[in-house]
Design an enzyme around this catalytic site. Structure first.
Site, PDB file in Angstrom:
ATOM      1  N   HIS A 132       5.391   6.218  -1.277  1.00 52.54           N
ATOM      2  CA  HIS A 132       6.229   5.031  -1.479  1.00 52.54           C
ATOM      3  C   HIS A 132       5.469   3.778  -1.048  1.00 52.54           C
ATOM      4  O   HIS A 132       4.569   3.847  -0.202  1.00 52.54           O
ATOM      5  CB  HIS A 132       7.544   5.151  -0.695  1.00 52.54           C
TER       6      HIS A 132
ATOM      7  N   HIS B 115       0.854  -1.200   0.000  1.00 55.71           N
ATOM      8  CA  HIS B 115       0.000   0.000   0.000  1.00 55.71           C
ATOM      9  C   HIS B 115       0.884   1.242   0.000  1.00 55.71           C
ATOM     10  O   HIS B 115       2.103   1.137   0.195  1.00 55.71           O
ATOM     11  CB  HIS B 115      -0.896   0.017   1.247  1.00 55.71           C
TER      12      HIS B 115
HETATM   13  P1  2AM Z   1       6.233   2.779   5.884  1.00 54.36           P
HETATM   14  O1  2AM Z   1       5.674   1.955   4.792  1.00 54.36           O
HETATM   15  O2  2AM Z   1       6.957   3.957   5.393  1.00 54.36           O
HETATM   16  O3  2AM Z   1       6.974   1.975   6.893  1.00 54.36           O
HETATM   17  C1  2AM Z   1       1.293   0.879   8.427  1.00 54.36           C
HETATM   18  O4  2AM Z   1       2.120   0.541   9.494  1.00 54.36           O
HETATM   19  C2  2AM Z   1       1.935   1.962   7.611  1.00 54.36           C
HETATM   20  O5  2AM Z   1       2.093   3.124   8.398  1.00 54.36           O
HETATM   21  C3  2AM Z   1       3.307   1.577   7.092  1.00 54.36           C
HETATM   22  O6  2AM Z   1       3.265   1.495   5.691  1.00 54.36           O
HETATM   23  C4  2AM Z   1       4.238   2.645   7.588  1.00 54.36           C
HETATM   24  O7  2AM Z   1       4.959   3.335   6.619  1.00 54.36           O
HETATM   25  C5  2AM Z   1       3.357   3.689   8.193  1.00 54.36           C
HETATM   26  N1  2AM Z   1       3.985   4.213   9.408  1.00 54.36           N
HETATM   27  C6  2AM Z   1       4.450   5.459   9.584  1.00 54.36           C
HETATM   28  N2  2AM Z   1       4.915   5.622  10.818  1.00 54.36           N
HETATM   29  C7  2AM Z   1       4.791   4.450  11.447  1.00 54.36           C
HETATM   30  C8  2AM Z   1       5.116   3.991  12.750  1.00 54.36           C
HETATM   31  N3  2AM Z   1       5.657   4.781  13.685  1.00 54.36           N
HETATM   32  N4  2AM Z   1       4.872   2.706  13.046  1.00 54.36           N
HETATM   33  C9  2AM Z   1       4.329   1.883  12.121  1.00 54.36           C
HETATM   34  N5  2AM Z   1       3.980   2.269  10.883  1.00 54.36           N
HETATM   35  C10 2AM Z   1       4.202   3.536  10.545  1.00 54.36           C
END
Ligand code: 2AM
Length: 182
Positions: free
Chosen positions: A127, A40
């Site tokens: 991303h 996603h």
């Molecule tokens: P990321 O893909 O850049 O890791 C679900 O967890 C989504 O929320 C992930 O895709 C993640 O992005 C984003 N996310 C952002 N901050 C987060 C955090 N502190 N902990 C977990 N997920 C985070």
């Protein structure tokens, strides 16, 4: 409950990404790889949220989605955060900035700030996280030889997603979806 706003990906996009990631994986080794069905684009991570906040978040999602017309994101690049030399996250995404994506993320940010959520400190870079690494990994070699076929991600809706953390990986459940452009 643990929540985030995101753009879901069509099955064919996930399949194509998974195929290419499959080729990259032996070169990279290790890491926690995101399951094909879980791929996603995050718009805003909210963290633990009380159920009482759901109506407000629904209004934020609806308003943000309504204000932006559907658009396409050209996912054509593989990259790493914070850098290919010390990678913690391997991602696929657009090489160029997407104005509609930024506008959508900003509209959501604006809405959640009004609800009292603390501000997001990271820039809203579109991303698709493919893998995460506990310790920084040098991916310069793997990324130099890797290509991605240009993928057009049609962004047509915003999703409020629930994430339940499990030992075998997170379980994502869409709580609500709002069409772009209303
Ligand atoms: P990321 O893909 O850049 O890791 C679900 O967890 C989504 O929320 C992930 O895709 C993640 O992005 C984003 N996310 C952002 N901050 C987060 C955090 N502190 N902990 C977990 N997920 C985070």
């Amino acid at each position: 409950m643990r929540l985030f706003f995101c753009v879901e990906l069509d099955d064919d996009v996930c399949r194509t990404l998974a195929e290419h990631v499959g080729r990259l994986r032996p070169q990279v080794g290790g890491g926690t790889w995101v399951a094909q069905d879980n791929l996603h684009i995050t718009l805003r991570f909210l963290g633990e949220v009380a159920e009482a906040a759901l109506p407000g978040l629904a209004e934020v999602g609806r308003t943000a989605a309504t204000g932006i017309a559907p658009f396409a994101l050209a996912v054509d690049t593989l990259g790493a955060f914070p850098s290919p030399r010390r990678a913690r996250v391997l991602w696929a995404g657009p090489a160029r900035e997407s104005r509609p994506f930024t506008a959508l993320a900003l509209a959501i940010e604006d809405g959640v700030l009004r609800l009292g959520f603390p501000p997001e400190t990271k820039p809203a870079l579109p991303h698709i996280t493919l893998a995460r690494f506990h310790s920084p990994r040098d991916l310069t070699g793997a990324l130099a030889g890797a290509t991605l076929p240009p993928l057009a991600v049609e962004v047509r809706q915003v999703t409020l997603m629930r994430s339940e953390l499990r030992p075998q990986g997170p379980l994502y459940t869409a709580l609500s979806r709002w069409p772009l452009g209303g």
